[in-house]
Design a protein around this motif. Structure first.
Motif, PDB file in Angstrom:
ATOM      1  N   ASP A   1      21.932  -5.915  31.320  1.00 31.00           N
ATOM      2  CA  ASP A   1      20.803  -5.055  30.602  1.00 31.00           C
ATOM      3  C   ASP A   1      21.616  -4.291  29.725  1.00 31.00           C
ATOM      4  OD1 ASP A   1      18.491  -6.293  31.762  1.00 31.00           O
ATOM      5  OD2 ASP A   1      18.029  -4.598  33.130  1.00 31.00           O
ATOM      6  N   SER A   2      22.740  -3.552  30.050  1.00 30.88           N
ATOM      7  CA  SER A   2      23.650  -2.461  29.545  1.00 30.88           C
ATOM      8  C   SER A   2      24.257  -3.100  28.353  1.00 30.88           C
ATOM      9  CB  SER A   2      24.499  -1.975  30.379  1.00 30.88           C
ATOM     10  OG  SER A   2      24.043  -1.148  31.492  1.00 30.88           O
ATOM     11  N   LEU A   3      24.633  -4.427  28.602  1.00 34.11           N
ATOM     12  CA  LEU A   3      25.114  -5.299  27.592  1.00 34.11           C
ATOM     13  C   LEU A   3      24.394  -6.098  26.540  1.00 34.11           C
ATOM     14  CD1 LEU A   3      28.219  -6.566  29.617  1.00 34.11           C
ATOM     15  CD2 LEU A   3      28.227  -4.603  28.314  1.00 34.11           C
ATOM     16  N   GLY A   4      23.114  -5.926  26.702  1.00 31.85           N
ATOM     17  CA  GLY A   4      21.987  -6.481  25.966  1.00 31.85           C
ATOM     18  C   GLY A   4      21.907  -7.988  25.926  1.00 31.85           C
ATOM     19  N   LEU A   5      22.302  -8.410  27.230  1.00 32.90           N
ATOM     20  CA  LEU A   5      22.212  -9.664  27.654  1.00 32.90           C
ATOM     21  C   LEU A   5      21.238  -9.982  28.786  1.00 32.90           C
ATOM     22  CD1 LEU A   5      26.418  -9.968  28.037  1.00 32.90           C
ATOM     23  CD2 LEU A   5      24.770 -11.111  26.079  1.00 32.90           C
ATOM     24  N   GLU A   6      20.676 -11.433  28.865  1.00 40.99           N
ATOM     25  CA  GLU A   6      19.921 -12.056  29.764  1.00 40.99           C
ATOM     26  C   GLU A   6      20.882 -12.256  30.914  1.00 40.99           C
ATOM     27  OE1 GLU A   6      17.113 -15.955  30.754  1.00 40.99           O
ATOM     28  OE2 GLU A   6      17.826 -15.346  28.733  1.00 40.99           O
ATOM     29  N   LEU A   7      20.318 -11.890  32.155  1.00 36.41           N
ATOM     30  CA  LEU A   7      21.101 -12.226  33.309  1.00 36.41           C
ATOM     31  C   LEU A   7      20.895 -13.622  33.825  1.00 36.41           C
ATOM     32  CD1 LEU A   7      23.203 -11.313  35.849  1.00 36.41           C
ATOM     33  CD2 LEU A   7      20.869 -10.786  36.888  1.00 36.41           C
ATOM     34  N   GLN A   8      22.182 -14.255  33.928  1.00 34.97           N
ATOM     35  CA  GLN A   8      22.208 -15.838  34.596  1.00 34.97           C
ATOM     36  C   GLN A   8      22.747 -15.981  35.983  1.00 34.97           C
ATOM     37  OE1 GLN A   8      21.838 -19.471  32.248  1.00 34.97           O
ATOM     38  NE2 GLN A   8      24.085 -19.373  33.129  1.00 34.97           N
ATOM     39  N   LEU A   9      22.260 -15.871  37.233  1.00 32.59           N
ATOM     40  CA  LEU A   9      22.931 -15.970  38.285  1.00 32.59           C
ATOM     41  C   LEU A   9      23.266 -17.174  38.704  1.00 32.59           C
ATOM     42  CD1 LEU A   9      20.975 -13.231  40.093  1.00 32.59           C
ATOM     43  CD2 LEU A   9      23.247 -12.828  39.420  1.00 32.59           C
ATOM     44  N   ILE A  10      24.601 -17.572  39.221  1.00 29.06           N
ATOM     45  CA  ILE A  10      25.073 -18.775  39.693  1.00 29.06           C
ATOM     46  C   ILE A  10      25.266 -18.695  41.140  1.00 29.06           C
ATOM     47  CG2 ILE A  10      26.682 -20.599  39.335  1.00 29.06           C
ATOM     48  CD1 ILE A  10      24.877 -20.367  36.613  1.00 29.06           C
ATOM     49  N   PRO A  11      24.600 -19.355  41.970  1.00 28.47           N
ATOM     50  CA  PRO A  11      24.839 -19.344  43.420  1.00 28.47           C
ATOM     51  C   PRO A  11      26.216 -20.231  43.748  1.00 28.47           C
ATOM     52  CG  PRO A  11      22.635 -19.890  42.898  1.00 28.47           C
ATOM     53  CD  PRO A  11      23.352 -20.052  41.698  1.00 28.47           C
ATOM     54  N   VAL A  12      27.130 -19.516  44.447  1.00 27.65           N
ATOM     55  CA  VAL A  12      28.393 -20.292  44.747  1.00 27.65           C
ATOM     56  C   VAL A  12      28.852 -19.868  46.131  1.00 27.65           C
ATOM     57  CG1 VAL A  12      29.349 -20.192  42.174  1.00 27.65           C
ATOM     58  CG2 VAL A  12      30.055 -18.277  43.910  1.00 27.65           C
ATOM     59  N   ALA A  13      29.465 -20.484  46.683  1.00 28.92           N
ATOM     60  CA  ALA A  13      30.441 -20.370  47.996  1.00 28.92           C
ATOM     61  C   ALA A  13      31.358 -19.522  47.909  1.00 28.92           C
ATOM     62  CB  ALA A  13      31.034 -21.740  48.772  1.00 28.92           C
ATOM     63  N   TRP A  14      31.541 -18.649  48.896  1.00 29.08           N
ATOM     64  CA  TRP A  14      32.596 -17.568  48.748  1.00 29.08           C
ATOM     65  C   TRP A  14      34.104 -18.041  48.131  1.00 29.08           C
ATOM     66  CZ3 TRP A  14      33.338 -12.361  47.847  1.00 29.08           C
ATOM     67  CH2 TRP A  14      34.489 -11.929  48.113  1.00 29.08           C
ATOM     68  N   ALA A  15      34.442 -19.113  48.969  1.00 30.64           N
ATOM     69  CA  ALA A  15      35.757 -19.733  48.501  1.00 30.64           C
ATOM     70  C   ALA A  15      35.735 -20.084  47.156  1.00 30.64           C
ATOM     71  CB  ALA A  15      35.834 -20.583  49.631  1.00 30.64           C
ATOM     72  N   ASP A  16      34.682 -20.429  46.527  1.00 34.18           N
ATOM     73  CA  ASP A  16      34.605 -21.004  45.027  1.00 34.18           C
ATOM     74  C   ASP A  16      34.926 -20.149  43.724  1.00 34.18           C
ATOM     75  OD1 ASP A  16      34.808 -23.429  46.431  1.00 34.18           O
ATOM     76  OD2 ASP A  16      32.402 -23.470  46.074  1.00 34.18           O
ATOM     77  N   TRP A  17      34.691 -18.798  44.130  1.00 31.36           N
ATOM     78  CA  TRP A  17      34.617 -17.952  42.845  1.00 31.36           C
ATOM     79  C   TRP A  17      35.967 -17.687  42.097  1.00 31.36           C
ATOM     80  CZ3 TRP A  17      37.404 -13.519  42.075  1.00 31.36           C
ATOM     81  CH2 TRP A  17      38.079 -12.916  43.252  1.00 31.36           C
ATOM     82  N   PRO A  18      36.936 -17.681  43.017  1.00 34.18           N
ATOM     83  CA  PRO A  18      38.177 -17.323  42.109  1.00 34.18           C
ATOM     84  C   PRO A  18      38.417 -18.496  40.880  1.00 34.18           C
ATOM     85  CG  PRO A  18      38.732 -16.972  44.326  1.00 34.18           C
ATOM     86  CD  PRO A  18      37.439 -17.696  44.356  1.00 34.18           C
ATOM     87  N   LEU A  19      38.396 -19.795  41.433  1.00 31.24           N
ATOM     88  CA  LEU A  19      38.344 -20.962  40.669  1.00 31.24           C
ATOM     89  C   LEU A  19      37.404 -20.977  39.541  1.00 31.24           C
ATOM     90  CD1 LEU A  19      39.871 -23.617  39.722  1.00 31.24           C
ATOM     91  CD2 LEU A  19      38.351 -24.782  41.410  1.00 31.24           C
ATOM     92  N   GLY A  20      36.389 -20.766  39.817  1.00 31.10           N
ATOM     93  CA  GLY A  20      34.996 -20.799  38.880  1.00 31.10           C
ATOM     94  C   GLY A  20      35.471 -19.771  37.787  1.00 31.10           C
ATOM     95  N   LEU A  21      35.676 -18.609  37.924  1.00 29.83           N
ATOM     96  CA  LEU A  21      36.152 -17.467  37.124  1.00 29.83           C
ATOM     97  C   LEU A  21      37.017 -18.002  36.349  1.00 29.83           C
ATOM     98  CD1 LEU A  21      35.103 -14.839  36.285  1.00 29.83           C
ATOM     99  CD2 LEU A  21      36.694 -13.637  38.046  1.00 29.83           C
ATOM    100  N   THR A  22      38.216 -18.171  36.691  1.00 23.86           N
ATOM    101  CA  THR A  22      39.341 -18.932  36.099  1.00 23.86           C
ATOM    102  C   THR A  22      39.015 -19.779  35.062  1.00 23.86           C
ATOM    103  OG1 THR A  22      40.835 -18.061  37.835  1.00 23.86           O
ATOM    104  CG2 THR A  22      41.798 -19.574  36.024  1.00 23.86           C
TER     105      THR A  22
END
Length: 310
Positions: free
Chosen positions: A97-118
């Motif tokens: 909201d602060s950035l004027g954007l719509e939020l889109q949540l992507i469910p992931v497994a904990w171990a997958d977030w580093p690669l997904g972000l990179t």
């Protein structure tokens, strides 16, 4: 002294009790995908101005955020079994909201977030990520909560405070194996032994329902675990109380933060967004909604000092 107390029969019976308790939690907590009670925010022009002109969001007009549905108050699936809801999705909404954007949540497994972000699968990760010096080599961070561990005892316990290693001498303490809090507790016990103090019996349980029964029946004196989940549970079940908190990086201070891709430039904008919400009170209301007030910070920082490399 370590004790592993497991009972398949008792565990099976008490797991049913845990299911009923979980149902009660669901009745008291809004798990609808609509989240009518979620705190919303206005645009923060100062934060928007800090978004690099060449930054490309995963989806134009949206802030795509990784979430790890698993346990409240952090995140779980809503009643539609696909929408993440909880304290972390609420915080993600404030940032979007602060950035004027719509939020889109992507469910992931904990171990997958580093690669997904990179790889750019999402723009940010908002799910109880602790800042460490090792992680800072690959990601940027915008802090938003203190990482706290908490000691919890039954309501009628004679234990009133656990604030230092000496306070666990002679007690029976439950902790999860292979966790950071186990390592801290073991160091406390060893320090007490060196001082000639009474030993601490460390207990481990593989089933949460068995753990709860051991604590409430008096077979154990205290439970040490992440303060956020224990505080949420205590507020709903009303049969335990907090007797002490300390940093999850003891003796170092640990902070939870939004993770973004290294040198993407998005962290500064998110930090400004968080500070605006801290200032206007939306941040406090969001934490209060999920019993996370004890972990509140007074100022968000970009890439604060992290836990040292092991």
């Amino acid at each position: 002294m370590k004790s592993r107390l497991l009972s398949a029969t008792l565990g099976g019976i008490l797991s049913l009790t845990g299911l009923f308790a979980g149902a009660a939690f669901a009745e008291e907590t809004d798990l609808s995908p609509e989240q009518a009670g979620r705190v919303r925010a206005e645009k923060v022009e100062e934060a928007i101005a800090l978004i690099p002109k060449d930054f490309k969001f995963n989806t134009p007009g949206k802030l795509t955020v990784a979430s790890v549905p698993g346990r409240l108050p952090f995140a779980t699936y809503a009643t539609d079994t696909k929408t993440p809801v909880g304290g972390e999705p609420d915080l993600a909404q404030l940032v979007a909201d602060s950035l004027g954007l719509e939020l889109q949540l992507i469910p992931v497994a904990w171990a997958d977030w580093p690669l997904g972000l990179t790889s750019g699968r999402f723009d940010a990760v908002i799910h109880n990520v602790t800042v460490t010096e090792e992680r800072k080599e690959k990601f940027d961070f915008s802090s938003y909560r203190n990482d706290l561990l908490g000691f919890y005892v039954p309501l009628d316990s004679k234990v009133t405070s656990i604030a230092k290693p000496e306070d666990v001498a002679g007690l029976k303490v439950i902790v999860s194996a292979g966790t950071n809090q186990e390592q801290i507790l073991v160091r406390w016990v060893e320090a007490n032994k060196a001082k000639g103090l009474a030993d601490t019996e460390i207990q481990y349980y593989d089933d949460e329902a068995v753990l709860d029964t051991a604590l409430l029946s008096g077979r154990a004196d205290a439970y040490l675990g992440p303060n956020a989940t224990s505080a949420y549970k205590a507020a709903h079940q009303k049969n335990t109380r907090l007797v002490g908190t300390f940093s999850g990086g003891w003796p170092e201070t640990a902070e939870i933060a939004v993770a973004t891709k290294k040198d993407s430039g998005l962290a500064e904008a998110i930090t400004a967004a968080l500070n605006a919400q801290i200032k206007n009170g939306n941040y406090a209301r969001t934490l209060e909604r999920w019993n996370l007030t004890a972990e509140a910070i007074t100022e968000s920082r970009t890439n604060p000092p992290g836990l040292p490399k092991q």
